[in-house]
Design a protein around this motif. Structure first.
Motif, PDB file in Angstrom:
ATOM      1  N   ALA A  29      31.784 -66.380  24.533  1.00 50.95           N
ATOM      2  CA  ALA A  29      32.623 -66.364  23.407  1.00 50.95           C
ATOM      3  C   ALA A  29      33.397 -65.137  23.797  1.00 50.95           C
ATOM      4  O   ALA A  29      34.725 -65.254  23.501  1.00 50.95           O
ATOM      5  N   GLU A  30      33.182 -64.411  24.422  1.00 49.98           N
ATOM      6  CA  GLU A  30      33.913 -62.969  25.013  1.00 49.98           C
ATOM      7  C   GLU A  30      34.939 -63.416  26.051  1.00 49.98           C
ATOM      8  O   GLU A  30      36.012 -63.122  26.012  1.00 49.98           O
ATOM      9  N   ASN A  31      34.548 -64.357  27.018  1.00 52.56           N
ATOM     10  CA  ASN A  31      35.253 -64.783  27.958  1.00 52.56           C
ATOM     11  C   ASN A  31      36.262 -65.632  27.379  1.00 52.56           C
ATOM     12  O   ASN A  31      37.590 -65.408  27.911  1.00 52.56           O
ATOM     13  N   LYS A  32      36.089 -66.431  26.521  1.00 42.70           N
ATOM     14  CA  LYS A  32      37.099 -67.413  25.661  1.00 42.70           C
ATOM     15  C   LYS A  32      38.157 -66.436  25.107  1.00 42.70           C
ATOM     16  O   LYS A  32      39.417 -66.545  25.295  1.00 42.70           O
ATOM     17  N   SER A  33      37.710 -65.393  24.509  1.00 46.00           N
ATOM     18  CA  SER A  33      38.390 -64.573  23.519  1.00 46.00           C
ATOM     19  C   SER A  33      39.592 -63.811  24.674  1.00 46.00           C
ATOM     20  O   SER A  33      40.636 -63.603  24.233  1.00 46.00           O
ATOM     21  N   LEU A  34      38.986 -63.137  25.684  1.00 50.37           N
ATOM     22  CA  LEU A  34      39.697 -62.513  26.839  1.00 50.37           C
ATOM     23  C   LEU A  34      40.852 -63.528  27.297  1.00 50.37           C
ATOM     24  O   LEU A  34      41.836 -63.045  27.474  1.00 50.37           O
ATOM     25  N   LYS A  35      40.397 -64.886  27.859  1.00 49.22           N
ATOM     26  CA  LYS A  35      41.298 -65.875  28.289  1.00 49.22           C
ATOM     27  C   LYS A  35      42.638 -65.771  27.281  1.00 49.22           C
ATOM     28  O   LYS A  35      43.445 -65.904  27.613  1.00 49.22           O
ATOM     29  N   ASP A  36      42.139 -66.322  25.944  1.00 53.43           N
ATOM     30  CA  ASP A  36      43.155 -66.474  24.767  1.00 53.43           C
ATOM     31  C   ASP A  36      44.083 -65.150  24.701  1.00 53.43           C
ATOM     32  O   ASP A  36      45.185 -65.359  24.703  1.00 53.43           O
ATOM     33  N   GLU A  37      43.671 -64.047  24.708  1.00 55.11           N
ATOM     34  CA  GLU A  37      44.286 -62.817  24.781  1.00 55.11           C
ATOM     35  C   GLU A  37      45.288 -62.654  25.956  1.00 55.11           C
ATOM     36  O   GLU A  37      46.271 -62.464  25.943  1.00 55.11           O
ATOM     37  N   ASN A  38      44.809 -62.963  27.361  1.00 55.33           N
ATOM     38  CA  ASN A  38      45.386 -62.864  28.411  1.00 55.33           C
ATOM     39  C   ASN A  38      46.660 -63.779  28.407  1.00 55.33           C
ATOM     40  O   ASN A  38      47.776 -63.673  28.545  1.00 55.33           O
ATOM     41  N   LEU A  39      46.521 -65.396  27.716  1.00 53.91           N
ATOM     42  CA  LEU A  39      47.650 -66.102  27.644  1.00 53.91           C
ATOM     43  C   LEU A  39      48.640 -65.639  26.692  1.00 53.91           C
ATOM     44  O   LEU A  39      49.979 -65.542  26.985  1.00 53.91           O
ATOM     45  N   TYR A  40      48.057 -65.013  25.523  1.00 53.25           N
ATOM     46  CA  TYR A  40      49.165 -64.597  24.598  1.00 53.25           C
ATOM     47  C   TYR A  40      50.032 -63.383  25.005  1.00 53.25           C
ATOM     48  O   TYR A  40      51.020 -63.343  25.148  1.00 53.25           O
ATOM     49  N   LEU A  41      49.402 -62.518  25.708  1.00 54.18           N
ATOM     50  CA  LEU A  41      50.081 -61.306  26.521  1.00 54.18           C
ATOM     51  C   LEU A  41      51.392 -61.948  27.559  1.00 54.18           C
ATOM     52  O   LEU A  41      52.217 -61.227  27.615  1.00 54.18           O
ATOM     53  N   LYS A  42      50.677 -63.027  28.385  1.00 54.61           N
ATOM     54  CA  LYS A  42      51.695 -63.353  29.095  1.00 54.61           C
ATOM     55  C   LYS A  42      52.956 -64.016  28.675  1.00 54.61           C
ATOM     56  O   LYS A  42      53.950 -63.772  29.284  1.00 54.61           O
ATOM     57  N   ALA A  43      52.645 -64.716  27.539  1.00 54.50           N
ATOM     58  CA  ALA A  43      53.663 -65.432  26.802  1.00 54.50           C
ATOM     59  C   ALA A  43      54.666 -64.465  26.109  1.00 54.50           C
ATOM     60  O   ALA A  43      55.825 -64.512  26.118  1.00 54.50           O
TER      61      ALA A  43
ATOM     62  N   GLU B  27      63.031 -54.081  38.098  1.00 60.28           N
ATOM     63  CA  GLU B  27      62.308 -54.949  39.061  1.00 60.28           C
ATOM     64  C   GLU B  27      60.837 -54.330  39.515  1.00 60.28           C
ATOM     65  O   GLU B  27      59.789 -54.937  39.559  1.00 60.28           O
ATOM     66  N   PHE B  28      60.628 -52.774  39.162  1.00 61.38           N
ATOM     67  CA  PHE B  28      59.353 -52.096  39.411  1.00 61.38           C
ATOM     68  C   PHE B  28      58.298 -52.412  38.328  1.00 61.38           C
ATOM     69  O   PHE B  28      57.127 -52.270  38.747  1.00 61.38           O
ATOM     70  N   LYS B  29      58.832 -52.620  37.187  1.00 61.25           N
ATOM     71  CA  LYS B  29      57.807 -53.097  36.028  1.00 61.25           C
ATOM     72  C   LYS B  29      57.482 -54.452  36.058  1.00 61.25           C
ATOM     73  O   LYS B  29      56.550 -55.044  35.382  1.00 61.25           O
ATOM     74  N   LYS B  30      58.375 -55.310  36.453  1.00 62.42           N
ATOM     75  CA  LYS B  30      58.213 -56.670  36.322  1.00 62.42           C
ATOM     76  C   LYS B  30      57.009 -57.266  37.326  1.00 62.42           C
ATOM     77  O   LYS B  30      57.049 -56.987  38.603  1.00 62.42           O
ATOM     78  N   LYS B  31      55.936 -58.107  36.892  1.00 57.67           N
ATOM     79  CA  LYS B  31      55.024 -58.441  37.848  1.00 57.67           C
ATOM     80  C   LYS B  31      55.306 -59.920  38.054  1.00 57.67           C
ATOM     81  O   LYS B  31      56.211 -60.829  37.393  1.00 57.67           O
ATOM     82  N   GLN B  32      54.689 -60.463  39.308  1.00 60.20           N
ATOM     83  CA  GLN B  32      54.933 -61.576  39.523  1.00 60.20           C
ATOM     84  C   GLN B  32      54.035 -62.587  38.817  1.00 60.20           C
ATOM     85  O   GLN B  32      53.107 -62.217  38.377  1.00 60.20           O
ATOM     86  N   ASP B  33      54.454 -63.762  38.492  1.00 59.73           N
ATOM     87  CA  ASP B  33      53.931 -64.814  37.660  1.00 59.73           C
ATOM     88  C   ASP B  33      53.513 -64.299  36.304  1.00 59.73           C
ATOM     89  O   ASP B  33      52.083 -64.363  35.944  1.00 59.73           O
ATOM     90  N   THR B  34      54.228 -63.854  35.743  1.00 59.24           N
ATOM     91  CA  THR B  34      54.058 -63.282  34.264  1.00 59.24           C
ATOM     92  C   THR B  34      53.840 -64.497  33.144  1.00 59.24           C
ATOM     93  O   THR B  34      53.494 -64.351  32.112  1.00 59.24           O
ATOM     94  N   ARG B  35      54.320 -65.627  33.609  1.00 61.77           N
ATOM     95  CA  ARG B  35      54.525 -66.961  32.639  1.00 61.77           C
ATOM     96  C   ARG B  35      52.978 -67.515  32.360  1.00 61.77           C
ATOM     97  O   ARG B  35      52.139 -67.329  33.136  1.00 61.77           O
TER      98      ARG B  35
END
Length: 188
Positions: A136-150, A168-176
């Motif tokens: 449950a914690e893992n699923k919650s963290l994955k959902d939060e990660n997807l939300y933050l990337k979006a 550019e220095f703050k921009k991370k690769q593959d943040t989508r």
């Protein structure tokens, strides 16, 4: 609850080795009055009556459940080999998370009573969470990660539309987020 003769012998041996009645009560999950009675009349308490059922410890239950997990024998064969009924074994299988929790708690308590702060004690404490909680914690963290990337992708798009691209220095690769389609990326 009836305590098997083997466990009574173990408790009385611990008492003779200097363990107090209250420590034995906590360690073996037995009332202090029972322990006092056994100590007063050991000849009576160490006799196995035919009506007295064997009460399995959490360690014994975990060993039987380990045999079930191996899958080398059928439930009926494992039950017969361990002298328990198939119904009892099926109940243990159904309640295996609870049995595991009791086993880990007993182990943690015995380690604490011994004053053992080793790596094994820390691992026992860390493994206390059952698999469901971790999932449950893992699923919650994955959902939060997807939300933050979006949210990052959305904010970067807003900055570009306003004419101020993200530094550019703050921009991370593959943040989508992995679920965005090409149309969503282009704002369509």
């Amino acid at each position: 609850m009836t305590v098997c003769v083997e466990k009574r012998k173990e408790i009385l041996a611990a008492l003779s080795n200097g363990v107090t009645v209250s420590e034995a009560s906590i360690r073996y999950h037995v009332s202090t009055s029972s322990i006092y009675n056994w100590r007063l009349e050991p000849e009576k308490s160490l006799v196995c009556s035919p009506r007295q059922p064997h009460v399995y410890s959490s360690e014994e239950k975990m060993e039987v459940l380990r045999q079930v997990e191996e899958g080398a024998r059928s439930i009926r064969e494992i039950a017969e080999a361990n002298r328990i009924s198939s119904v009892t074994l099926r109940n243990w299988i159904r309640d295996k998370n609870q049995i595991l929790a009791v086993y880990l708690a007993e182990k943690q308590l015995s380690l604490a009573l011994e004053g053992n702060n080793s790596v094994e004690a820390q691992q026992t404490m860390a493994s206390k969470k059952d698999i469901r909680t971790l999932s449950a914690e893992n699923k919650s963290l994955k959902d939060e990660n997807l939300y933050l990337k979006a949210k990052i992708a959305y904010l970067e798009k807003l900055m570009e539309l306003n004419g101020t691209p993200a530094p550019e220095f703050k921009k991370k690769q593959d943040t989508r987020p992995s679920g965005l389609s090409a149309k969503a990326e282009n704002g369509e």
